[in-house]
Design an enzyme around this catalytic site. Structure first.
Site, PDB file in Angstrom:
ATOM      1  N   HIS A  18       1.036  -1.216  -0.208  1.00 28.76           N
ATOM      2  CA  HIS A  18       0.073   0.235   0.060  1.00 28.76           C
ATOM      3  C   HIS A  18       0.943   0.815  -0.181  1.00 28.76           C
ATOM      4  O   HIS A  18       0.435   2.024   0.353  1.00 28.76           O
ATOM      5  CB  HIS A  18      -1.006  -0.033   0.768  1.00 28.76           C
ATOM      6  CG  HIS A  18      -2.290  -0.776   0.794  1.00 28.76           C
ATOM      7  ND1 HIS A  18      -3.302  -0.782   0.251  1.00 28.76           N
ATOM      8  CD2 HIS A  18      -2.043  -2.227   1.755  1.00 28.76           C
ATOM      9  CE1 HIS A  18      -4.328  -1.490   0.701  1.00 28.76           C
ATOM     10  NE2 HIS A  18      -3.409  -2.674   1.061  1.00 28.76           N
ATOM     11  N   GLY A 104      -6.591 -13.961  -8.773  1.00 22.59           N
ATOM     12  CA  GLY A 104      -6.421 -13.997  -7.435  1.00 22.59           C
ATOM     13  C   GLY A 104      -6.151 -14.386  -6.196  1.00 22.59           C
ATOM     14  O   GLY A 104      -7.076 -14.706  -4.621  1.00 22.59           O
ATOM     15  N   GLY A 106      -3.325 -13.741  -4.647  1.00 26.61           N
ATOM     16  CA  GLY A 106      -2.060 -12.475  -4.583  1.00 26.61           C
ATOM     17  C   GLY A 106      -0.968 -12.417  -5.403  1.00 26.61           C
ATOM     18  O   GLY A 106       0.277 -12.320  -5.128  1.00 26.61           O
ATOM     19  N   SER A 109      -2.064 -12.376 -10.957  1.00 28.85           N
ATOM     20  CA  SER A 109      -2.279 -13.060 -12.112  1.00 28.85           C
ATOM     21  C   SER A 109      -3.088 -11.723 -12.960  1.00 28.85           C
ATOM     22  O   SER A 109      -2.857 -11.882 -13.969  1.00 28.85           O
ATOM     23  CB  SER A 109      -3.973 -13.834 -12.463  1.00 28.85           C
ATOM     24  OG  SER A 109      -4.994 -13.607 -11.474  1.00 28.85           O
ATOM     25  N   ASP A 154       2.635  -4.391  -9.795  1.00 30.76           N
ATOM     26  CA  ASP A 154       2.467  -5.799  -9.897  1.00 30.76           C
ATOM     27  C   ASP A 154       3.270  -5.346 -11.295  1.00 30.76           C
ATOM     28  O   ASP A 154       3.298  -6.397 -12.012  1.00 30.76           O
ATOM     29  CB  ASP A 154       0.592  -5.838  -9.989  1.00 30.76           C
ATOM     30  CG  ASP A 154       0.516  -5.855  -8.146  1.00 30.76           C
ATOM     31  OD1 ASP A 154       1.508  -6.398  -7.812  1.00 30.76           O
ATOM     32  OD2 ASP A 154      -1.140  -6.253  -8.228  1.00 30.76           O
TER      33      ASP A 154
HETATM   34  P1  ADP Z   1      -4.936 -11.323  -9.250  1.00 26.58           P
HETATM   35  O1  ADP Z   1      -3.946 -10.723  -9.713  1.00 26.58           O
HETATM   36  O2  ADP Z   1      -4.363 -11.294  -7.484  1.00 26.58           O
HETATM   37  O3  ADP Z   1      -5.010 -12.907  -9.399  1.00 26.58           O
HETATM   38  P2  ADP Z   1      -6.920  -9.597  -9.512  1.00 26.58           P
HETATM   39  O4  ADP Z   1      -8.043  -9.895  -8.824  1.00 26.58           O
HETATM   40  O5  ADP Z   1      -6.546  -8.192  -9.526  1.00 26.58           O
HETATM   41  O6  ADP Z   1      -6.356 -11.320  -9.319  1.00 26.58           O
HETATM   42  O7  ADP Z   1      -7.070 -10.497 -11.084  1.00 26.58           O
HETATM   43  C1  ADP Z   1      -7.911 -11.417 -11.429  1.00 26.58           C
HETATM   44  C2  ADP Z   1      -8.925 -11.333 -12.813  1.00 26.58           C
HETATM   45  O8  ADP Z   1      -8.287 -11.403 -13.831  1.00 26.58           O
HETATM   46  C3  ADP Z   1      -9.713 -12.967 -13.242  1.00 26.58           C
HETATM   47  O9  ADP Z   1     -10.693 -12.906 -12.022  1.00 26.58           O
HETATM   48  C4  ADP Z   1      -9.315 -11.661 -14.052  1.00 26.58           C
HETATM   49  O10 ADP Z   1     -10.389 -11.294 -14.744  1.00 26.58           O
HETATM   50  C5  ADP Z   1      -8.250 -11.995 -15.077  1.00 26.58           C
HETATM   51  N1  ADP Z   1      -7.264 -12.734 -14.843  1.00 26.58           N
HETATM   52  C6  ADP Z   1      -6.028 -13.597 -14.492  1.00 26.58           C
HETATM   53  N2  ADP Z   1      -5.781 -14.063 -14.881  1.00 26.58           N
HETATM   54  C7  ADP Z   1      -6.093 -14.525 -16.035  1.00 26.58           C
HETATM   55  C8  ADP Z   1      -6.109 -15.725 -17.073  1.00 26.58           C
HETATM   56  N3  ADP Z   1      -5.030 -16.556 -17.517  1.00 26.58           N
HETATM   57  N4  ADP Z   1      -7.102 -15.934 -17.919  1.00 26.58           N
HETATM   58  C9  ADP Z   1      -7.744 -15.255 -18.047  1.00 26.58           C
HETATM   59  N5  ADP Z   1      -8.194 -14.062 -16.771  1.00 26.58           N
HETATM   60  C10 ADP Z   1      -7.054 -13.685 -16.127  1.00 26.58           C
HETATM   61 MG    MG Z   2      -4.343  -8.030  -9.572  1.00 26.74          MG
END
Ligand code: ADP
Ligand code: MG
Length: 354
Positions: A18, A104, A106, A109, A154
């Protein structure tokens, strides 16, 4: 038709939570889990994208006619939307995504998805983009199109960090330094199984509260205040004082953690991890009981230097600074102890077990 492959890693933030939306310091590292993109260009403006993680049906749209839907396709639409806004021209394409970065959990992704897609588009359409510019575009697409008001950490981590090294980053200047992790250090990352949500809710509230604290202190960003100003911070209304104190002390901890890594001083690094967690728990109030439990189980372990929540909070994962060679045993023992106390199933993200 041109076919290209690209990929990008997820990240674990070692310290500096943060702080990025306050122009502060962060220190993430890349994880071995990556998102892979296979892209074929088309002669028209049609886009279709498949994600192995999200079922057999593609998402589809026209370049130049992006419209938010609330689904994962927004991340891809956000990329072509932001490229056009920045004056980069792309045509349609077919995109196949496959990711080992859990969604989702951490490990970011979302940034891995954005950076892998942008790298593929950079190659396919010969876009003149540096890795830093690419990270900026990825962040802008997530903030302005997807609607998640995230900082730049990120995307910078996914675009620039390597494994077994920390990316010390000044999020104001985007100057960075790659610091090799000492051989004596092993990182353990365990997901609590408590899902987090960034697009709305508490993340936005924290951002607003800490920005309000900055305003009352007479600065645009809390980055401009150091720990020497803590007495001024204490004079703020109590809640705003806690928010500001976290950001200001966390920035200081990143600087100290960078020095500890360079010196190979893992005792100090561990103490900073622990102090960071306490600050996030008590001052910024972004931890949850299950994550606190994981941290305390880890800290009870003899071969652990320190542990903290990692990522935005409200669930998600913890990062543990462990003595090299003990990571797997620690991960298994801490997860087993957690599973006995909590209804959520823990997931070991690092070290890789297969
Ligand atoms: P984090 O980035 O911490 O994993 P976020 O909520 O920021 O969590 O991002 C997750 C979202 O990003 C997923 O719900 C989806 O919409 C998208 N996403 C991430 N990776 C993929 C993937 N390989 N294919 C499709 N959507 C993805
Ligand atoms: Mg994210």
């Amino acid at each position: 038709m041109r076919e290209v492959r690209a990929d990008a890693p997820g990240r674990v933030n070692l310290i500096g939570e943060h702080t990025d939306y306050h122009d502060g310091y962060v220190m993430p590292s890349a994880v071995p889990q990556r998102t892979h993109a296979l892209l074929q260009t088309r002669d028209d403006t049609r886009v279709r994208a498949w994600s192995q993680q999200l079922g057999p049906d593609p998402i589809g749209f026209e370049v130049g006619r992006e419209r938010k839907t609330g689904g994962w396709g927004d991340y891809i639409q956000g990329i072509t939307w932001v490229l056009a806004r920045e004056g980069f021209e792309v045509r349609g394409f077919e995109l196949h995504l496959e990711s080992a970065v859990p969604l989702g959990s951490g490990l970011s992704s979302s940034a891995a998805l954005e950076v892998a897609t942008l790298r593929a588009l950079r190659d396919a359409f010969d876009l003149q983009l540096s890795d830093v510019e690419l990270a900026r575009l990825a962040q802008r697409s997530e903030v302005e199109f997807v609607g998640a008001p995230v900082g730049i950490m990120d995307q910078m981590a996914s675009s620039l960090a390597g494994e077994r090294e920390a990316l010390f980053l000044d999020t104001r200047s985007l100057e960075f330094e790659r610091i090799p992790l000492p051989d004596t250090l092993e990182l353990v990352v365990i997901n609590s199984g408590v899902a987090h949500q960034h697009v709305g809710g508490d993340y936005v509230t924290r951002r607003r509260e800490s920005e309000e604290a900055g305003r009352l202190l007479g600065v645009k960003r809390l980055r401009d205040i150091g720990v020497d100003a803590l007495s001024r911070i204490e004079a703020l209304p109590p809640l705003l004082a806690r928010r500001a104190r976290h950001v200001v002390t966390e920035n200081q901890r990143v600087l100290e953690a960078r020095a500890a890594l360079v010196a190979g001083d893992l005792e100090t690094l561990g103490r900073l991890f622990t102090a960071s967690h306490v600050s996030l728990r008590d001052d910024y109030e972004v931890s949850v009981a299950r994550v606190d439990l994981l941290v305390s189980l880890a800290e009870d372990h003899a071969d652990v230097f320190g542990a903290r929540m990692t990522g935005g909070g409200f669930g998600g994962a913890v990062v543990i600074a462990a003595a090299a060679g003990h990571g797997r045993a620690i991960a298994q023992e801490v997860s087993a102890a957690y599973a006995r106390c909590a209804s959520d199933a823990p997931e070991i993200l690092l070290p890789l077990v297969n």
